[in-house]
Write a protein that holds these residues in place. Structure first.
Motif: not given
Lengths: 403, 403
Positions: B193, B221, B227
């Motif tokens: 990430t 994630i 993100l």
């Protein structure tokens, strides 16, 4: 180093949304407001799926709903083979691949023939979703213009030839045609196939409306032996059996390289839904039994639509010989604006109509801008009323938005 | 003027056939000869689909099997949303699109992010069908090598960064991993990430094995808020519910541009099979009830496979923490030759084994050439016997094909 902005792909930005589906949200809102909406925008059959399918589900029992083989369940492939034989179209089982709808068959055909940047000739107006598959594959559709005023007939060979470039790999056509309802004549088919041979092109024939032929029978290019290495047939159970939601189609070709490539594409996506493949077997094996009543009904509808349209002044249209669509030229500047107004604001006795603006069926900018596509997806009474409503709406619209 | 030869596309020629499926025809032939074949080549679950699905079909009754909306049936979308919530993954209904298997979700994700010529980083060995989707989309997969000897752990950030070019658009990974069974550690996820943020890359996380986690839980994630604009989750009902043949997957993202693009791709292919979408709703809504017994069984199998392999000399392997595959390094030069010989010629008491050569799970030429992938798709007794057979076969093969 990739330090540019986080942006999606050009094809993701540029791919065309469905012109058939994009007014659907407004229609839903309108219905919640108590307005009855006649849906003429989409080829979603209103007739029931065959009873034998209902029976199939009731008796279905498999311990595990497993992956099917990538090319299709052997029994579904054989059923497609038998179905084709009824139309004097002969494929071996190894030449048929079951696909997720006709959609996947078109996508696979394009990718098997074309690399990014290659070109495929289409006759516009054409089935709008060819655009989506071409975008996904990075392929350019090159439209040969047909015209409502000329009955959507093909231009002479010399005209079509002008569209061919070094990147041209194939001609893709739908016969009977969505969205025009045109069925190509023998001469037209000969022109297309002559060009394919002269310029070494593949021919992708989308024949999903095969049975929907009212005035003359379509000519399947799969029946022309000299073409066998260049023909790919795209087909689907959706329309002819009222089984759109099953998503069972097929791709068939006698070109072994094509089948090998499509089989490898098929392996990547593993398989087509197992239960749906099983559910269409009885339909494919006794197709006439199920297609005849459906086609008869659509024949009736075609006649009624054609007749009813004659009462509306200043519109242009061509009597469809097949399929169940008609393109109508309206006395308005922008049919998208009209269709949006029609579904968003117009009503008569709390009733209105949802139409598909035809611009999305063209690739040439500006073409079809005053046209709509109408699908015969209602019973005879509702169809008549819908066309009456369209007539009223045109009058009112012209008053409201007069120049 | 296109006067070249009638040839199919490069992608059609070059797309990889499934290494998992290509020995299947030989296996069928062998079975006809009376040989029992233990199938360890494919992730086709042998356990039954949930009883509730059988019940669903029995009571299914819809007049017409219609197209579903392109983004999915509203009730199936909601079921996916509720399913995700159980794992503290929060998507709105508008952020979820139902797809034809996880396969279509991967294909759509790649095309929404990449144009032809763009690059996606993968960690090899990787799910072999990523190759097919990349070929179809004209996208280049750039493999970062992992090694069996290093437990398939990720290399340090600096090593991964070397693979990034101006064309890199995303990192695609499967966690828990098919084919290694590896689950990424917190540090590994952080490295991935961090790189995505530094280089402005999208992250495509294939989480179809989410529940198949025996020693530690995978980190989605989708749970990392910072993100949210770059994460695309790919998911599927296939493995966790033993519903491979239903072909119901999902793509989820909080990036509106991605969802808009994927929705347009979805419109091109119209819809996902209606009855299959309906059939998985009860499973998604009560997922733990159905996944728990399945995962327990696979946990048992993982332990047995791991133990049984310890009896075979000269092989290398890594104890999978999740999914239901193991990559095994064999003391042979070419595992494809070995696997073919195993299914074509070897037997002990009329029994043999079908394995997937692992080379197809690598993109770097020569990598994985002595490895096979084994899927735990048999009951405990048959699994033990299969591994015994593999041991015997290695011995015999080495005698036959000694240098």
């Amino acid at each position: 180093m990739a330090l540019s902005q986080l942006t999606i792909s050009n094809r993701g930005r540029e791919v065309q949304g469905s012109p058939i589906r994009k007014l659907a949200a407004i229609a839903e809102k309108r219905k919640r407001e108590g307005i009855r909406v006649y849906h003429l925008n989409i080829g979603q059959p209103d007739l029931p799926s065959p009873e034998v399918v209902q029976q199939f589900f009731k008796t279905f029992s498999r311990r595990t709903i497993e992956y099917a083989p990538s090319n299709g369940l052997p029994e579904t492939i054989s059923a497609w083979r038998k179905y084709f034989e009824n139309y004097d179209i002969y494929f071996d089982d190894e030449e048929i691949i079951v696909t997720t709808g006709g959609s996947e068959a078109i996508a696979f055909a394009i990718s098997a023939i074309c690399d990014p940047g290659d070109e495929v000739i289409v006759f516009e107006p054409f089935y709008t979703n060819y655009n989506g598959f071409a975008s996904l594959a990075g392929v350019k559709l090159v439209p040969v213009e047909l015209n409502i005023s000329n009955s959507f007939s093909l231009p002479p060979k010399e005209v079509i030839e002008k569209y061919i470039t070094i990147r041209t790999k194939a001609i893709l056509f739908c016969d009977p045609s969505n969205p025009t309802g045109r069925i190509f004549t023998e001469d037209e088919i000969r022109n297309i196939t002559d060009i394919a041979r002269t310029y070494n092109l593949f021919l992708i024939a989308d024949e999903v409306y095969r049975e929907f032929a009212y005035d003359r029978k379509p000519i399947s290019i799969a029946r022309i032996p000299e073409l066998s290495d260049r023909v790919i047939i795209v087909d689907s159970c959706s329309k002819r059996f009222n089984m759109c939601g099953a998503r069972i189609g097929a791709l068939a070709s006698k070109n072994k390289d094509i089948i090998d490539a499509v089989l490898k594409f098929s392996m990547a996506r593993l398989s087509v839904a197992t239960i749906d493949q099983l559910s269409v077997i009885p339909l494919l094996e006794n197709s006439a039994l199920y297609t005849q009543p459906i086609v008869e009904e659509f024949h009736k509808r075609r006649d009624i639509v054609y007749e009813a349209l004659s009462t509306i002044p200043e519109i242009t249209y061509y009597k469809p010989e097949g399929a169940f669509y008609i393109i109508i030229g309206l006395p308005v500047k922008d049919s998208e604006h009209f269709a949006k107004w029609l579904i968003e604001e117009f009503h008569e006795n709390k009733e209105t109509v949802l139409l598909a603006p035809a611009q999305g069926f063209y690739a040439t900018p500006g073409k079809g801008i005053n046209e709509v596509r109408l699908a015969f997806m209602l019973n005879v009474v509702d169809l008549k009323r819908s066309i009456e409503l369209i007539g009223r709406a045109i009058q009112q619209y012209k008053t409201l938005f007069a120049e």
